[in-house]
Design an enzyme around this catalytic site. Structure first.
Site, PDB file in Angstrom:
ATOM      1  N   ASP A  92      40.263  45.269  42.724  1.00 28.88           N
ATOM      2  CA  ASP A  92      39.389  45.630  41.606  1.00 28.88           C
ATOM      3  C   ASP A  92      39.784  46.975  41.003  1.00 28.88           C
ATOM      4  O   ASP A  92      40.319  47.840  41.697  1.00 28.88           O
ATOM      5  CB  ASP A  92      37.931  45.678  42.101  1.00 28.88           C
ATOM      6  CG  ASP A  92      36.931  45.627  40.954  1.00 28.88           C
ATOM      7  OD1 ASP A  92      37.313  45.241  39.834  1.00 28.88           O
ATOM      8  OD2 ASP A  92      35.763  45.977  41.190  1.00 28.88           O
ATOM      9  N   ASN A 115      34.782  35.238  36.264  1.00 26.71           N
ATOM     10  CA  ASN A 115      35.613  36.003  35.332  1.00 26.71           C
ATOM     11  C   ASN A 115      35.830  35.306  33.982  1.00 26.71           C
ATOM     12  O   ASN A 115      36.312  35.923  33.023  1.00 26.71           O
ATOM     13  CB  ASN A 115      36.969  36.367  35.966  1.00 26.71           C
ATOM     14  CG  ASN A 115      36.875  37.443  37.030  1.00 26.71           C
ATOM     15  OD1 ASN A 115      37.633  37.467  38.003  1.00 26.71           O
ATOM     16  ND2 ASN A 115      35.936  38.384  36.862  1.00 26.71           N
TER      17      ASN A 115
HETATM   18  C1  IPE Z   1      35.932  40.560  41.584  1.00 28.09           C
HETATM   19  O1  IPE Z   1      35.963  41.618  40.676  1.00 28.09           O
HETATM   20  C2  IPE Z   1      36.932  39.513  41.207  1.00 28.09           C
HETATM   21  C3  IPE Z   1      38.342  39.875  41.337  1.00 28.09           C
HETATM   22  C4  IPE Z   1      38.811  40.990  41.828  1.00 28.09           C
HETATM   23  C5  IPE Z   1      39.267  38.861  40.907  1.00 28.09           C
HETATM   24  P1  IPE Z   1      34.981  41.699  39.412  1.00 28.09           P
HETATM   25  O2  IPE Z   1      35.334  42.932  38.695  1.00 28.09           O
HETATM   26  O3  IPE Z   1      35.039  40.430  38.659  1.00 28.09           O
HETATM   27  O4  IPE Z   1      33.541  41.805  40.095  1.00 28.09           O
HETATM   28  P2  IPE Z   1      32.205  42.418  39.523  1.00 28.09           P
HETATM   29  O5  IPE Z   1      31.956  41.773  38.201  1.00 28.09           O
HETATM   30  O6  IPE Z   1      32.399  43.885  39.404  1.00 28.09           O
HETATM   31  O7  IPE Z   1      31.162  42.076  40.556  1.00 28.09           O
HETATM   32  C1  IPE Z   2      40.123  43.307  38.809  1.00 30.36           C
HETATM   33  O1  IPE Z   2      40.045  44.362  37.912  1.00 30.36           O
HETATM   34  C2  IPE Z   2      40.967  42.159  38.288  1.00 30.36           C
HETATM   35  C3  IPE Z   2      40.178  40.982  37.879  1.00 30.36           C
HETATM   36  C4  IPE Z   2      38.906  40.807  38.039  1.00 30.36           C
HETATM   37  C5  IPE Z   2      40.934  39.907  37.222  1.00 30.36           C
HETATM   38  P1  IPE Z   2      38.919  44.427  36.801  1.00 30.36           P
HETATM   39  O2  IPE Z   2      39.430  43.761  35.580  1.00 30.36           O
HETATM   40  O3  IPE Z   2      37.639  43.881  37.313  1.00 30.36           O
HETATM   41  O4  IPE Z   2      38.815  45.977  36.565  1.00 30.36           O
HETATM   42  P2  IPE Z   2      37.494  46.821  36.317  1.00 30.36           P
HETATM   43  O5  IPE Z   2      36.548  46.506  37.423  1.00 30.36           O
HETATM   44  O6  IPE Z   2      36.941  46.383  34.990  1.00 30.36           O
HETATM   45  O7  IPE Z   2      37.937  48.236  36.324  1.00 30.36           O
HETATM   46 MG    MG Z   3      36.059  44.705  38.234  1.00 31.21          MG
END
Ligand code: IPE
Ligand code: IPE
Ligand code: MG
Length: 250
Positions: free
Chosen positions: A25, A73
């Site tokens: 993340d 997502n």
């Molecule tokens: C979890 O991260 C999913 C992945 C790392 C693929 P998210 O960024 O989607 O999770 P939330 O929305 O902060 O809970």
């Molecule tokens: C994790 O990084 C990757 C995916 C969920 C695909 P994020 O895209 O959630 O990054 P933040 O949380 O917005 O910084």
């Molecule tokens: Mg995230």
């Protein structure tokens, strides 16, 4: 059996985790900090996977599972979702040979039905190409959600009951475990989440019943094998009791 002292446990000996799962993340915030679009962060994040998977061999981690895209997502903008899907296709094409050469066996978990046919074709190809490798096991969670996985497993189980293949009275924890996407994997010993968020966001809900968690502030594109080794060293110092009493501590 006597418990080893904390000082005795380092990653690489048998005290290290066999299966590590990572919620990668922070890509978006990493890009934002640089005034770049979110996809720039996803590309930087994808580059990190290679060396982290590579480091598993030295760190004695046999199974690594990474969360690449969740069933939630899809709520992101069309631009980000399409960019991620294209990144996954490109990543598989680019890394296929290198993963094979390093003896990595790759598998995917998650619902493939909602993914485009070209991507699913590449996922099948990568799994097939690396299926006889016996080095590190890399599992990529793509369109994965823990609740969705349990629901899909339950549907398959119900079908087997309906056709007489499964006796409902015989159903126990092992039965459900055997219907999950992860049926070929041991439970994760350690789940790491980067970027400072202390939640699991629907990742490996059933499988993580006794996993240890490490929430670290580093954003995923800044995650290095050195940080990975530090986290594993902390795991070595943890006392896992699985509901029992630690007799060595009495
Ligand atoms: C979890 O991260 C999913 C992945 C790392 C693929 P998210 O960024 O989607 O999770 P939330 O929305 O902060 O809970
Ligand atoms: C994790 O990084 C990757 C995916 C969920 C695909 P994020 O895209 O959630 O990054 P933040 O949380 O917005 O910084
Ligand atoms: Mg995230």
């Amino acid at each position: 059996m006597a418990r080893k002292s904390k000082a005795d446990k380092t990653p690489g000996d048998t005290g290290g985790p066999q299966h590590v799962a990572i919620i990668m993340d922070g890509n978006g915030r990493w890009a934002q900090q640089r005034g770049k679009p979110r996809l720039f962060g996803h590309h930087a994040g994808a580059k990190r996977v290679h060396e982290v998977v590579d480091s598993c061999r030295d760190l004695d981690v046999k199974y690594i599972t990474i969360f690449a895209f969740s069933t939630e997502n899809w709520k992101r903008t069309q631009t980000e979702v399409a960019g991620l899907m294209s990144l996954f296709r490109r990543y598989i094409r680019k890394e296929m040979q290198a993963l094979h050469d390093r003896n990595v066996q790759v598998r995917f978990i998650g619902d493939r039905m909602a993914l485009d046919a070209k991507l699913v074709g590449l996922m099948d190809e990568l799994e097939n190409y690396t299926k006889d490798n016996d080095g590190v096991n890399l599992t990529i969670a793509l369109n994965y959600g823990g609740r969705d996985e349990v629901a899909r497993a339950t549907k398959r189980m119900a079908r087997d009951v309906a056709t007489g293949k499964l006796d409902p009275e015989s159903v126990n924890e092992q039965t459900l475990t055997g219907y999950l996407d992860t049926r070929f994997l041991p439970d994760p010993d350690l789940v790491i989440r980067t970027s400072g968020e202390a939640r699991i966001s629907n990742f490996l809900l059933w499988q993580s019943a006794y996993a240890e968690y490490e929430f670290i502030d580093t954003l995923w594109p800044d995650f290095t094998p050195a940080i990975f080794a530090e986290v594993l060293a902390r795991f070595g110092g943890r006392d896992r009791r699985f509901g029992a009493v630690d007799t060595a501590a009495e």
